[in-house]
Write a protein that holds these residues in place. Structure first.
Motif, PDB file in Angstrom:
ATOM      1  N   VAL A   1       0.817  -1.213   0.000  1.00 18.96           N
ATOM      2  CA  VAL A   1       0.000   0.000   0.000  1.00 18.96           C
ATOM      3  C   VAL A   1       0.854   1.267   0.000  1.00 18.96           C
ATOM      4  O   VAL A   1       0.530   2.252  -0.659  1.00 18.96           O
ATOM      5  N   THR A   2       1.959   1.239   0.727  1.00 16.93           N
ATOM      6  CA  THR A   2       2.739   2.460   0.896  1.00 16.93           C
ATOM      7  C   THR A   2       4.194   2.137   1.218  1.00 16.93           C
ATOM      8  O   THR A   2       4.526   0.994   1.560  1.00 16.93           O
ATOM      9  N   ARG A   3       5.025   3.145   1.128  1.00 18.05           N
ATOM     10  CA  ARG A   3       6.419   3.002   1.548  1.00 18.05           C
ATOM     11  C   ARG A   3       6.459   3.029   3.075  1.00 18.05           C
ATOM     12  O   ARG A   3       5.852   3.894   3.715  1.00 18.05           O
TER      13      ARG A   3
ATOM     14  N   ALA B   1      -0.531  -0.941  13.735  1.00 16.06           N
ATOM     15  CA  ALA B   1       0.721  -0.938  12.958  1.00 16.06           C
ATOM     16  C   ALA B   1       0.439  -0.706  11.479  1.00 16.06           C
ATOM     17  O   ALA B   1       1.209  -0.015  10.790  1.00 16.06           O
ATOM     18  N   PHE B   2      -0.654  -1.267  10.982  1.00 10.79           N
ATOM     19  CA  PHE B   2      -1.048  -1.066   9.579  1.00 10.79           C
ATOM     20  C   PHE B   2      -1.520   0.366   9.359  1.00 10.79           C
ATOM     21  O   PHE B   2      -1.146   1.025   8.373  1.00 10.79           O
ATOM     22  N   PHE B   3      -2.322   0.881  10.292  1.00 16.24           N
ATOM     23  CA  PHE B   3      -2.916   2.211  10.150  1.00 16.24           C
ATOM     24  C   PHE B   3      -1.862   3.315  10.154  1.00 16.24           C
ATOM     25  O   PHE B   3      -1.953   4.270   9.370  1.00 16.24           O
TER      26      PHE B   3
ATOM     27  N   VAL C   1      -7.711   1.386   7.516  1.00 20.83           N
ATOM     28  CA  VAL C   1      -7.847  -0.022   7.890  1.00 20.83           C
ATOM     29  C   VAL C   1      -8.682  -0.695   6.813  1.00 20.83           C
ATOM     30  O   VAL C   1      -9.745  -0.187   6.440  1.00 20.83           O
ATOM     31  N   THR C   2      -8.200  -1.792   6.275  1.00 21.02           N
ATOM     32  CA  THR C   2      -8.891  -2.480   5.187  1.00 21.02           C
ATOM     33  C   THR C   2      -9.521  -3.784   5.668  1.00 21.02           C
ATOM     34  O   THR C   2      -9.167  -4.306   6.726  1.00 21.02           O
TER      35      THR C   2
ATOM     36  N   GLU D   1       4.702 -12.449  -0.803  1.00 24.61           N
ATOM     37  CA  GLU D   1       3.643 -12.047  -1.739  1.00 24.61           C
ATOM     38  C   GLU D   1       3.970 -10.684  -2.351  1.00 24.61           C
ATOM     39  O   GLU D   1       3.841 -10.476  -3.574  1.00 24.61           O
ATOM     40  N   TYR D   2       4.418  -9.761  -1.513  1.00 27.93           N
ATOM     41  CA  TYR D   2       4.762  -8.421  -1.994  1.00 27.93           C
ATOM     42  C   TYR D   2       5.935  -8.480  -2.987  1.00 27.93           C
ATOM     43  O   TYR D   2       5.903  -7.830  -4.031  1.00 27.93           O
ATOM     44  N   LEU D   3       6.954  -9.256  -2.646  1.00 28.73           N
ATOM     45  CA  LEU D   3       8.129  -9.379  -3.522  1.00 28.73           C
ATOM     46  C   LEU D   3       7.748 -10.026  -4.851  1.00 28.73           C
ATOM     47  O   LEU D   3       8.247  -9.627  -5.918  1.00 28.73           O
ATOM     48  N   ALA D   4       6.875 -11.040  -4.797  1.00 25.06           N
ATOM     49  CA  ALA D   4       6.455 -11.717  -6.007  1.00 25.06           C
ATOM     50  C   ALA D   4       5.706 -10.774  -6.946  1.00 25.06           C
ATOM     51  O   ALA D   4       5.869 -10.827  -8.163  1.00 25.06           O
ATOM     52  N   ARG D   5       4.891  -9.909  -6.359  1.00 25.13           N
ATOM     53  CA  ARG D   5       4.143  -8.940  -7.177  1.00 25.13           C
ATOM     54  C   ARG D   5       5.057  -7.842  -7.721  1.00 25.13           C
ATOM     55  O   ARG D   5       4.730  -7.228  -8.747  1.00 25.13           O
ATOM     56  N   SER D   6       6.137  -7.578  -7.013  1.00 27.19           N
ATOM     57  CA  SER D   6       7.026  -6.477  -7.405  1.00 27.19           C
ATOM     58  C   SER D   6       7.958  -6.858  -8.553  1.00 27.19           C
ATOM     59  O   SER D   6       8.512  -5.995  -9.231  1.00 27.19           O
TER      60      SER D   6
END
Length: 312
Positions: free
Chosen positions: A46-48, A172-174, A180-181, A306-311
């Motif tokens: 979602v963000t850096r 931590a996510f917020f 919040v999702t 998952e994030y690395l695979a999408r990147s």
């Protein structure tokens, strides 16, 4: 200095640093920093990541958990529930002669530092978190303090799961994303259940002593056999939850990595069956805490992969 004091009122039997380290109950601290890792890993797509915010949240969570452990040590001593033979305690008061006032002072100091970190976090994200953080600290105190401690009721597992599992992950996510999702909530739930499982295992171990002292924990109300089955059910629901998320495409198959922790969960349940003495059940309780830690770390690793695979 209390009646357990040793020479010149100083802790004995162990080196000073070991006594203070044990006061923190370090084996419990993973339950405070692992959810921060999960919430931050959830924010990656979602963000850096804001590293100072991450560090502040991590330290604040650990401090609040450590302070909660100290409140537990203090109030259980004051109520006469702890003695030198008590299992699963820090033992700084009843075994090493540390003054109860000292334990309470350190706990309050930890909370004060956590508040300062909370102010920084709120300045960088939202002041609503100041109110939420204050509630978290209050719950940490009331878990074993106050006229009706939460830990002495059937609500201990629910409260700990909500605040230490769901709550920390979502905060931590917020602070990284400003929102919040649905995904963040759904992925938080199995870890929250396993936080509750740690409390349940602790209460199964202490069931007889708790009953004698008038506590009404879930384990006391259920009895040993049903409480162990309930613990097993908590493990099953946590793993099935991940399967459902993957099958409904709410989560990546990478999250199935959590099943590497399943053998530990099976061993933990078996460790409680047929054992009634708290010393016999200590290994099973430790295994339950390890399941939570390993499950959480694997969950965070799955989110990262998952994030690395999408990147790529």
């Amino acid at each position: 200095m209390n009646r357990q004091s040793t020479q010149a009122g100083k802790p004995s039997a162990k080196k000073d640093w070991q006594v203070w380290w044990q006061l923190l109950r370090p084996h419990t601290l993973t339950a405070s920093f692992v959810p921060v890792l999960i919430g931050t890993a959830l924010a990656l797509p979602v963000t850096r990541i804001h590293i100072p915010l991450f560090a502040a949240m991590l330290i604040a969570s650990i401090l609040i958990q450590a302070a909660t452990n100290m409140f537990n040590e203090y109030f259980d001593f004051k109520r006469g529930l702890d003695n030198e033979e008590s299992v699963g305690i820090g033992g700084t008061i009843v075994r090493h002669g540390v003054s109860p006032r000292t334990v309470m002072t350190i706990a309050i100091s930890f909370c004060a530092v956590a508040v300062l970190l909370g102010v920084y976090i709120s300045m960088e994200s939202s002041w609503w978190l100041a109110a939420i953080g204050s509630v978290c600290i209050l719950v940490g105190y009331l878990y074993t303090g106050g006229p009706l401690p939460i830990a002495y009721t059937p609500l201990g597992e629910v409260v700990s799961g909500l605040f230490m599992g769901l709550g920390i992950i979502l905060i931590a996510f917020f602070i990284q994303t400003g929102t919040v999702t649905v995904e963040s909530v759904l992925i938080s739930i199995p870890f929250a259940i396993l936080i509750g499982a740690i409390m349940m295992s602790n209460n199964i171990r202490d069931r007889e002593g708790d009953a004698e002292n008038g506590r009404k924990t879930l384990a006391v109300l259920m009895g040993h056999s049903r409480a162990v089955r309930f613990l097993a059910g908590m493990f099953v629901v946590s793993y099935l939850w991940i399967i459902v998320l993957v099958l409904t495409e709410e989560a990546s198959p990478w999250l199935l990595l959590v099943f590497l922790s399943a053998p530990q969960a099976i061993r933990a349940v078996r460790g409680f069956r047929g054992r009634l003495r708290n010393t016999e059940m200590m290994p099973a309780m430790i295994l339950t805490a390890k399941v939570n830690t390993l499950f959480g770390l694997l969950l965070a690793a799955g989110l990262l992969l998952e994030y690395l695979a999408r990147s790529i």
